[in-house]
Design a protein around this motif. Structure first.
Motif, PDB file in Angstrom:
ATOM      1  N   SER A  97     -87.901 114.369 -98.419  1.00 10.24           N
ATOM      2  CA  SER A  97     -88.963 113.469 -97.970  1.00 10.24           C
ATOM      3  C   SER A  97     -89.872 114.191 -96.976  1.00 10.24           C
ATOM      4  N   ILE A  98     -91.097 113.690 -96.902  1.00  5.87           N
ATOM      5  CA  ILE A  98     -92.066 114.174 -95.922  1.00  5.87           C
ATOM      6  C   ILE A  98     -92.526 112.958 -95.128  1.00  5.87           C
ATOM      7  N   THR A  99     -92.289 112.981 -93.827  1.00  6.96           N
ATOM      8  CA  THR A  99     -92.757 111.927 -92.946  1.00  6.96           C
ATOM      9  C   THR A  99     -94.017 112.412 -92.248  1.00  6.96           C
ATOM     10  N   GLU A 145     -97.124 105.903 -89.157  1.00  6.41           N
ATOM     11  CA  GLU A 145     -96.029 106.730 -89.646  1.00  6.41           C
ATOM     12  C   GLU A 145     -95.690 106.271 -91.059  1.00  6.41           C
ATOM     13  N   VAL A 146     -95.753 107.206 -92.014  1.00  6.95           N
ATOM     14  CA  VAL A 146     -95.420 106.907 -93.409  1.00  6.95           C
ATOM     15  C   VAL A 146     -94.509 108.008 -93.938  1.00  6.95           C
ATOM     16  N   THR A 147     -93.775 107.703 -95.005  1.00  7.50           N
ATOM     17  CA  THR A 147     -92.867 108.683 -95.597  1.00  7.50           C
ATOM     18  C   THR A 147     -93.051 108.727 -97.103  1.00  7.50           C
ATOM     19  N   PHE A 148     -93.190 109.932 -97.611  1.00  2.10           N
ATOM     20  CA  PHE A 148     -93.182 110.188 -99.049  1.00  2.10           C
ATOM     21  C   PHE A 148     -91.750 110.589 -99.397  1.00  2.10           C
ATOM     22  N   ASP A 149     -91.106 109.832-100.291  1.00  8.12           N
ATOM     23  CA  ASP A 149     -89.706 110.061-100.628  1.00  8.12           C
ATOM     24  C   ASP A 149     -89.548 110.681-102.014  1.00  8.12           C
ATOM     25  N   ASP A 150     -88.348 111.206-102.263  1.00  9.43           N
ATOM     26  CA  ASP A 150     -87.938 111.712-103.576  1.00  9.43           C
ATOM     27  C   ASP A 150     -88.865 112.791-104.117  1.00  9.43           C
ATOM     28  N   LEU A 151     -89.217 113.750-103.265  1.00 10.63           N
ATOM     29  CA  LEU A 151     -90.098 114.840-103.664  1.00 10.63           C
ATOM     30  C   LEU A 151     -89.280 116.073-104.025  1.00 10.63           C
ATOM     31  N   VAL A 152     -89.657 116.703-105.114  1.00 11.97           N
ATOM     32  CA  VAL A 152     -89.002 117.953-105.493  1.00 11.97           C
ATOM     33  C   VAL A 152     -89.587 119.079-104.651  1.00 11.97           C
ATOM     34  N   PRO A 153     -88.816 120.131-104.412  1.00 13.35           N
ATOM     35  CA  PRO A 153     -89.351 121.261-103.664  1.00 13.35           C
ATOM     36  C   PRO A 153     -90.628 121.792-104.316  1.00 13.35           C
ATOM     37  N   ASP A 189     -85.829 117.867 -95.338  1.00 11.11           N
ATOM     38  CA  ASP A 189     -86.925 116.934 -95.129  1.00 11.11           C
ATOM     39  C   ASP A 189     -87.877 117.512 -94.085  1.00 11.11           C
ATOM     40  N   LEU A 190     -89.153 117.102 -94.166  1.00 14.70           N
ATOM     41  CA  LEU A 190     -90.156 117.573 -93.209  1.00 14.70           C
ATOM     42  C   LEU A 190     -90.751 116.412 -92.445  1.00 14.70           C
ATOM     43  N   GLU A 191     -91.186 116.707 -91.222  1.00  9.94           N
ATOM     44  CA  GLU A 191     -91.943 115.759 -90.427  1.00  9.94           C
ATOM     45  C   GLU A 191     -93.210 116.480 -89.981  1.00  9.94           C
ATOM     46  N   LEU A 192     -94.368 115.886 -90.276  1.00  6.97           N
ATOM     47  CA  LEU A 192     -95.647 116.499 -89.945  1.00  6.97           C
ATOM     48  C   LEU A 192     -96.434 115.594 -89.015  1.00  6.97           C
ATOM     49  N   LEU A 193     -97.009 116.162 -87.968  1.00  6.33           N
ATOM     50  CA  LEU A 193     -97.912 115.454 -87.081  1.00  6.33           C
ATOM     51  C   LEU A 193     -99.327 115.896 -87.427  1.00  6.33           C
ATOM     52  N   ILE A 194    -100.153 114.955 -87.802  1.00  4.21           N
ATOM     53  CA  ILE A 194    -101.532 115.268 -88.166  1.00  4.21           C
ATOM     54  C   ILE A 194    -102.456 114.709 -87.098  1.00  4.21           C
ATOM     55  N   ARG A 195    -103.353 115.549 -86.637  1.00  2.00           N
ATOM     56  CA  ARG A 195    -104.288 115.196 -85.566  1.00  2.00           C
ATOM     57  C   ARG A 195    -105.703 115.123 -86.110  1.00  2.00           C
ATOM     58  N   PHE A 196    -106.496 114.241 -85.516  1.00  2.00           N
ATOM     59  CA  PHE A 196    -107.920 114.140 -85.872  1.00  2.00           C
ATOM     60  C   PHE A 196    -108.738 114.888 -84.857  1.00  2.00           C
TER      61      PHE A 196
END
Length: 140
Positions: free
Chosen positions: A27-29, A71-79, A133-140
């Motif tokens: 997953s990617i959060t 905060e959102v999560t994309f689940d079940d992602l293949v590498p 799993d990854l966690e990404l912080l995106i800034r504007f």
């Protein structure tokens, strides 16, 4: 001989099916903590090189903004290699708005938070999802 061929086929089919089930997914959060306001919604797209800057992503999530945060999560992602694009759809019209010169009227950001003076490229925003799993912080 036919029985032997049938048994061999069943064994191969079973092994192939099990190999497909063993593929790990991750997953990617995505977190945004600096929206300018809570108006409208945040549109977050998960992209491959083929979809980046060409419309809808592989997966897309629309989220409300609460206290300037999402905060959102994309689940079940293949590498694989992906990029995230986000924009604050302040007027909730489902698209990025631009002024007469082509400059965006709504805030946007992407994975890796590159500082750009032109259109973003996949190379600027790409990252690799593998083994965790990854966690990404995106800034504007």
């Amino acid at each position: 001989m036919k029985t032997l061929a049938l048994i061999f086929s069943l064994i191969l089919t079973t092994a192939f099916c099990q190999a497909q089930d063993d593929t790990e997914t991750y997953s990617i959060t995505v977190k945004i903590d600096n929206a300018l306001n809570d108006e409208g919604s945040m549109l977050i797209g998960l992209h491959s090189e083929d979809t980046f800057m060409k419309g809808q992503g592989l997966e897309n999530i629309k989220s409300a903004i609460v206290d300037g945060k999402v905060e959102v999560t994309f689940d079940d992602l293949v590498p694989g290699t992906y990029a995230i694009m986000v924009f604050h759809d302040a007027n909730d019209n489902g698209k990025m708005d631009f002024d007469a010169t082509g400059m965006p009227l709504e805030s946007y950001g992407m994975s890796n938070n590159p500082m750009l003076y032109g259109p973003p490229s996949f190379t600027d925003a790409k990252f690799i999802l593998e083994n965790d799993d990854l966690e990404l912080l995106i800034r504007f």
